[in-house]
Design an enzyme around this catalytic site. Structure first.
Site, PDB file in Angstrom:
ATOM      1  N   CYS A  13       0.834  -1.194   0.000  1.00  0.00           N
ATOM      2  CA  CYS A  13       0.000   0.000   0.000  1.00  0.00           C
ATOM      3  C   CYS A  13       0.876   1.253   0.000  1.00  0.00           C
ATOM      4  O   CYS A  13       1.440   1.611  -1.034  1.00  0.00           O
ATOM      5  CB  CYS A  13      -0.972  -0.016   1.176  1.00  0.00           C
TER       6      CYS A  13
ATOM      7  N   HIS B  13      -3.437  -5.256   0.184  1.00  0.00           N
ATOM      8  CA  HIS B  13      -2.881  -5.742   1.449  1.00  0.00           C
ATOM      9  C   HIS B  13      -2.901  -7.269   1.471  1.00  0.00           C
ATOM     10  O   HIS B  13      -3.875  -7.879   1.944  1.00  0.00           O
ATOM     11  CB  HIS B  13      -3.699  -5.204   2.629  1.00  0.00           C
TER      12      HIS B  13
ATOM     13  N   GLU C  33      -1.485  -9.264   3.385  1.00  0.00           N
ATOM     14  CA  GLU C  33      -1.397  -9.834   4.733  1.00  0.00           C
ATOM     15  C   GLU C  33      -2.748 -10.283   5.280  1.00  0.00           C
ATOM     16  O   GLU C  33      -2.813 -11.147   6.161  1.00  0.00           O
ATOM     17  CB  GLU C  33      -0.762  -8.830   5.709  1.00  0.00           C
TER      18      GLU C  33
END
Length: 603
Positions: free
Chosen positions: A430, A565, A567
């Site tokens: 990001c 993202h 994650e």
């Protein structure tokens, strides 16, 4: 539907989220389908506008909901995909009730906390519990419910009243209340009074726990277990020790060894549906034991602005751990405050921008917004500056996660340049992706003053700009949020394909979660792309939004950035591909991995 509710007492932060996730993992191992709900008693509608320093990270769900970080624990442990409604807040409940009152749904009645708010909470739980979350399209067998905060908090009282009523609404055989409490050790003695008082407070609300989880630094002694059982009106076998372990992946195994699955089967009449003698926990046990056995260290520098609270980057940390386990390495995260990379203040002089690698880096820093000195608390000393750069230079790899605001951005840009020039594996997520673009535009393409419009609205070269469709007035829920498709569209100039695409198993399109207001300016895409920083992945809808940027592996071992993202979808037994790539490159294993993956296509 069966309901398992977990509440906590004495102090917050005992690990209710990990405990309930571990219960769910165990139930899945017994063959049940599981879903989960988190109750947050704050007035905010969601966690989207909260500071990471106050509440930890904002976990983004597939439908774009900005939620509490505990929903990330549920998704990682249970391998489910939750929705906005799985995070219940006081703000959502009151908004719903007031909205119905304005429409006249209550037929002129006086709208009150009881019954209207409590009924709304109960109806919400029943409705959301039936939403399929595991990809099978089937309802869950058990719904896990975590009540945030501690028993006795004023703000959570209405939820406990709703749950008191709910136990009668669904019946005793369908409702199990568990209590997480602290058992401190003082003068080498395990103290039970905090647990006794916590249960007393819970019973005063009309709720009696059937299971008590005792958090302690030591294994719960039998005498302590018996005493808690006697004074808290639960069988001693239902008092479970949740003591400190080497890693959180041991907790489901710890509960299994103490028979938690049998307790649930007995209390909720699930014996016929559960595999009680040999739950399928083999893969989970191997994961926990493998993590314990790792000895060879890989150091990853995490460069951010919220490093004072590690929960601000919880999903990033978990993704790095998942990837390190897959690589067979022991993870050492080195925390680097981004502002400390920007320069140091000399006595009676303003903050300066400086470089760790060359004088060229210094000019790159001063090419954009300079960090302004706002007071002594913001002054960076020479020792802090040298220590920060020493950590970066000593790391095997670097990750720059997402964030908002000017503070620390120039430090992230400098870190990106250091990694690019020195062949250090780098993953930008990001804002870390945008820092790559800004740095490359300044240092390689010579675009003077290149910057993000987030930090310099009148930049002469706004290579990152505000997305035109985003609401500039309202902050909550107005970003580009949730799961979006990214299509791998371009190769590198030398004809090689995207390393990121290979890490995704050769998939042409992947779905990842987003949370951003700014993006790469389309006016600069061709110049940057043709200049060498290749935008290999673009949005699947229009192809005009840049999602993945890379340098070819002939120039750099691993230099990858993604606007999304990754994650948020990493799992213990299935690490996120971009993070896996970072760890593979940092361990010197990426070449071999890519060779093995040649010709492999995603299922």
């Amino acid at each position: 539907m069966k309901y398992v509710v977990v509440a906590g007492g004495v102090v917050s932060g005992l690990g209710k989220g990990v405990t309930i996730s571990s219960v769910g993992r165990l139930l899945k191992g017994c063959g049940l389908r599981v879903t989960s709900i988190k109750i947050d008693p704050y007035l905010n509608v969601d966690a989207g506008t909260m500071s990471p320093f106050e509440h930890g990270e904002v976990f983004v769900l597939g439908d774009g909901a900005e939620s509490d970080l505990d929903l990330g624990n549920y998704e990682r442990f249970l391998s489910v995909s939750l929705t906005s409604d799985h995070n219940v807040t006081t703000g959502k409940i009151y908004r719903s009730v007031i909205g119905r009152e304005r429409k006249g749904d209550y037929l002129g009645k006086t709208v009150q906390v009881v019954p209207h708010i409590t009924d709304e909470i109960q109806s919400w739980i029943e409705r959301v519990a039936k939403v399929p979350v595991d990809g099978t399209g089937k309802e869950a067998d058990v719904c896990l419910i975590e009540v945030g905060g501690t028993v006795g908090d004023i703000e959570s009282s209405v939820f406990f009243e709703a749950l008191r009523q709910f136990q009668f609404r669904v019946g005793d055989a369908n409702f199990l209340l568990a209590f997480v409490s602290l058992v401190p050790v003082l003068s080498e003695e395990q103290k039970t009074k905090p647990t006794q008082h916590g249960v007393r407070d819970l019973r005063s609300l009309g709720l009696s726990p059937k299971v008590i989880f005792c958090r302690s630094s030591q294994v719960l002694e039998e005498a302590t277990r018996s005493k808690i059982g006697q004074f808290c009106h639960v069988p001693p076998d239902n008092v479970l020790s949740v003591h400190d372990v080497n890693n959180v992946y041991h907790v489901p195994l710890l509960l299994m060894e103490q028979g938690m699955h049998r307790i649930i089967a007995r209390e909720l009449k699930l014996e016929s549906k559960m595999e009680l003698d040999s739950p399928d926990m083999k893969g989970w046990r191997e994961l926990a034991e493998r993590m314990d056995s790792l000895t060879e260290v890989v150091r990853i520098a995490l460069i951010g602005k919220y490093t004072g609270l590690t929960d601000s980057y919880l999903s990033v940390i978990k993704s790095l751990k998942h990837a390190s386990i897959a690589c067979g390495r022991k993870l050492d995260i080195v925390w680097v405050e981004a502002t400390h990379l920007e320069g140091y203040a000399k006595e009676d002089e303003p903050q300066c921008s400086s470089s760790s690698t060359s004088s060229k880096t210094n000019s790159a820093a001063t090419n954009g917004n300079k960090r302004q000195k706002t007071g002594d608390e913001d002054r960076v000393t020479r020792a802090q500056y040298d220590d920060a750069w020493s950590k970066v230079k000593d790391a095997h790899g670097v990750v720059v996660p997402g964030g908002f605001g000017l503070r620390g951005f120039e430090g992230k840009v400098l870190a990106a340049r250091h990694c690019r020039e020195n062949g250090v594996p780098y993953l930008g997520v990001c804002l870390g992706f945008q820092a790559m673009v800004v740095e490359y535009s300044r240092a390689v393409l010579g675009l003077d003053g290149a910057n993000s419009a987030e930090f310099e609205e009148k930049s002469v070269n706004p290579v990152v700009f505000f997305m035109p469709e985003i609401d500039k007035e309202n902050m909550g829920g107005t970003m580009r949020l949730g799961a979006r498709d990214t299509t791998f569209t371009h190769k590198h100039k030398d004809g090689t394909g995207s390393v990121c695409q290979v890490l995704y198993g050769g998939a042409e399109t992947v779905s990842e979660r987003h949370r951003h207001r700014y993006e790469v300016n389309p006016d600069y895409v061709d110049r940057i792309h043709d200049g060498g920083l290749r935008f290999v992945g673009r949005d699947g809808d229009t192809g005009t939004r840049m999602e993945v940027a890379e340098l070819p592996r002939t120039e750099h071992p691993y230099y990858v950035g993604c606007q999304y993202h990754p994650e948020f979808q990493s799992r213990p037994l299935k690490p996120s591909p971009p993070f896996h790539g970072l760890l593979l490159a940092s361990c010197g294993m990426l070449d071999g991995y890519l060779e093995e993956r040649k010709g492999v296509k995603a299922a």
